[in-house]
Design a protein around this motif. Structure first.
Motif, PDB file in Angstrom:
ATOM      1  N   ILE A 144       0.835  -1.205   0.000  1.00 48.16           N
ATOM      2  CA  ILE A 144       0.000   0.000   0.000  1.00 48.16           C
ATOM      3  C   ILE A 144       0.869   1.253   0.000  1.00 48.16           C
ATOM      4  O   ILE A 144       0.632   2.191  -0.781  1.00 48.16           O
ATOM      5  N   GLU A 145       1.893   1.280   0.848  1.00 49.97           N
ATOM      6  CA  GLU A 145       2.775   2.450   0.922  1.00 49.97           C
ATOM      7  C   GLU A 145       3.566   2.646  -0.369  1.00 49.97           C
ATOM      8  O   GLU A 145       3.661   3.762  -0.882  1.00 49.97           O
ATOM      9  N   LEU A 146       4.137   1.571  -0.905  1.00 48.72           N
ATOM     10  CA  LEU A 146       4.918   1.675  -2.130  1.00 48.72           C
ATOM     11  C   LEU A 146       4.058   2.106  -3.315  1.00 48.72           C
ATOM     12  O   LEU A 146       4.482   2.940  -4.125  1.00 48.72           O
ATOM     13  N   CYS A 147       2.850   1.559  -3.411  1.00 49.65           N
ATOM     14  CA  CYS A 147       1.959   1.937  -4.516  1.00 49.65           C
ATOM     15  C   CYS A 147       1.514   3.401  -4.399  1.00 49.65           C
ATOM     16  O   CYS A 147       1.392   4.094  -5.414  1.00 49.65           O
ATOM     17  N   ALA A 148       1.315   3.881  -3.183  1.00 49.01           N
ATOM     18  CA  ALA A 148       0.961   5.290  -2.988  1.00 49.01           C
ATOM     19  C   ALA A 148       2.119   6.193  -3.429  1.00 49.01           C
ATOM     20  O   ALA A 148       1.905   7.225  -4.089  1.00 49.01           O
ATOM     21  N   GLU A 149       3.348   5.799  -3.094  1.00 52.58           N
ATOM     22  CA  GLU A 149       4.517   6.565  -3.519  1.00 52.58           C
ATOM     23  C   GLU A 149       4.653   6.544  -5.036  1.00 52.58           C
ATOM     24  O   GLU A 149       4.972   7.567  -5.655  1.00 52.58           O
ATOM     25  N   GLN A 150       4.396   5.387  -5.627  1.00 46.42           N
ATOM     26  CA  GLN A 150       4.471   5.264  -7.090  1.00 46.42           C
ATOM     27  C   GLN A 150       3.460   6.202  -7.751  1.00 46.42           C
ATOM     28  O   GLN A 150       3.794   6.920  -8.689  1.00 46.42           O
ATOM     29  N   GLN A 151       2.240   6.215  -7.255  1.00 44.61           N
ATOM     30  CA  GLN A 151       1.215   7.058  -7.856  1.00 44.61           C
ATOM     31  C   GLN A 151       1.541   8.539  -7.687  1.00 44.61           C
ATOM     32  O   GLN A 151       1.301   9.341  -8.595  1.00 44.61           O
ATOM     33  N   ALA A 152       2.129   8.915  -6.544  1.00 42.42           N
ATOM     34  CA  ALA A 152       2.531  10.309  -6.331  1.00 42.42           C
ATOM     35  C   ALA A 152       3.628  10.706  -7.323  1.00 42.42           C
ATOM     36  O   ALA A 152       3.614  11.818  -7.869  1.00 42.42           O
ATOM     37  N   GLU A 153       4.569   9.793  -7.573  1.00 47.52           N
ATOM     38  CA  GLU A 153       5.633  10.086  -8.532  1.00 47.52           C
ATOM     39  C   GLU A 153       5.074  10.209  -9.949  1.00 47.52           C
ATOM     40  O   GLU A 153       5.477  11.092 -10.708  1.00 47.52           O
ATOM     41  N   ILE A 154       4.140   9.351 -10.304  1.00 48.45           N
ATOM     42  CA  ILE A 154       3.530   9.423 -11.634  1.00 48.45           C
ATOM     43  C   ILE A 154       2.773  10.744 -11.798  1.00 48.45           C
ATOM     44  O   ILE A 154       2.883  11.407 -12.828  1.00 48.45           O
ATOM     45  N   GLU A 155       2.039  11.144 -10.782  1.00 47.23           N
ATOM     46  CA  GLU A 155       1.301  12.411 -10.847  1.00 47.23           C
ATOM     47  C   GLU A 155       2.272  13.587 -10.983  1.00 47.23           C
ATOM     48  O   GLU A 155       1.995  14.538 -11.707  1.00 47.23           O
ATOM     49  N   ALA A 156       3.416  13.510 -10.318  1.00 43.56           N
ATOM     50  CA  ALA A 156       4.403  14.587 -10.430  1.00 43.56           C
ATOM     51  C   ALA A 156       5.012  14.639 -11.830  1.00 43.56           C
ATOM     52  O   ALA A 156       5.300  15.722 -12.343  1.00 43.56           O
ATOM     53  N   ARG A 157       5.194  13.488 -12.466  1.00 43.20           N
ATOM     54  CA  ARG A 157       5.756  13.460 -13.821  1.00 43.20           C
ATOM     55  C   ARG A 157       4.734  13.834 -14.883  1.00 43.20           C
ATOM     56  O   ARG A 157       5.085  14.349 -15.935  1.00 43.20           O
ATOM     57  N   TYR A 158       3.482  13.524 -14.617  1.00 44.25           N
ATOM     58  CA  TYR A 158       2.406  13.755 -15.590  1.00 44.25           C
ATOM     59  C   TYR A 158       1.276  14.539 -14.925  1.00 44.25           C
ATOM     60  O   TYR A 158       0.167  14.034 -14.790  1.00 44.25           O
ATOM     61  N   PRO A 159       1.537  15.769 -14.491  1.00 41.94           N
ATOM     62  CA  PRO A 159       0.489  16.519 -13.779  1.00 41.94           C
ATOM     63  C   PRO A 159      -0.754  16.716 -14.645  1.00 41.94           C
ATOM     64  O   PRO A 159      -0.662  17.088 -15.807  1.00 41.94           O
TER      65      PRO A 159
END
Length: 152
Positions: A21-36
């Motif tokens: 859960i924690e790793l997937c949340a971090e992954q999604q935050a990074e994706i949102e930062a790359r593709y706002p």
């Protein structure tokens, strides 16, 4: 430069595991930062995904999952390694472990999607034998998506 070896343990985990859960949340935050603003992030974690978690000691440092698509075909998804642990071969080890898991489950074709702004992911997949294919499933029509496939 001095080279340091680290022991990486890769083990199965469920979609409900705290580390997943924690790793997937971090992954999604990074994706949102790359593709706002590129689209809405998926809600929750698909319970059909079989996860593997990479750990160094007690610390979860990365994950990846397999989602069944059709008989003998699965998607590699939710690949992520925490930034502090990149460049140590963890992603490659996770990908190899997912391929082994797929083979034990009778999967013969793996597909995956990554974004056009993720050159490190593209490099990993291409150097691991994945080849570009047309977009599949939910990625059809997404101009930012690059899809790949490998027969294992």
């Amino acid at each position: 430069m001095k080279r340091i070896s680290v022991l990486i343990d890769i083990a199965p985990a469920t979609p409900y595991d705290r580390a997943v859960i924690e790793l997937c949340a971090e992954q999604q935050a990074e994706i949102e930062a790359r593709y706002p603003g590129a689209g809405e992030a998926p809600k929750g974690i698909d319970p059909q995904i079989d996860f593997l978690v990479a750990r160094i000691g007690d610390e979860a440092v990365g994950c990846g999952g397999l989602r069944p698509l059709e008989p003998r075909v699965a998607e590699v998804t939710r690949m992520y390694v925490r930034p502090a642990h990149r460049g140590q071969g963890i992603s490659r080890r996770l990908l190899q472990s997912l391929e082994e898991l797929a083979r034990t489950r009778g999967v013969r074709t793996l597909r995956l999607e990554t974004g056009d702004l993720q050159p490190e992911s593209i490099g990993l997949y291409q150097s691991s034998g994945y080849r570009r294919i047309p977009a599949f499933g939910p990625y059809i029509g997404n101009i930012l998506s690059l899809c790949f496939e490998k027969h294992v």
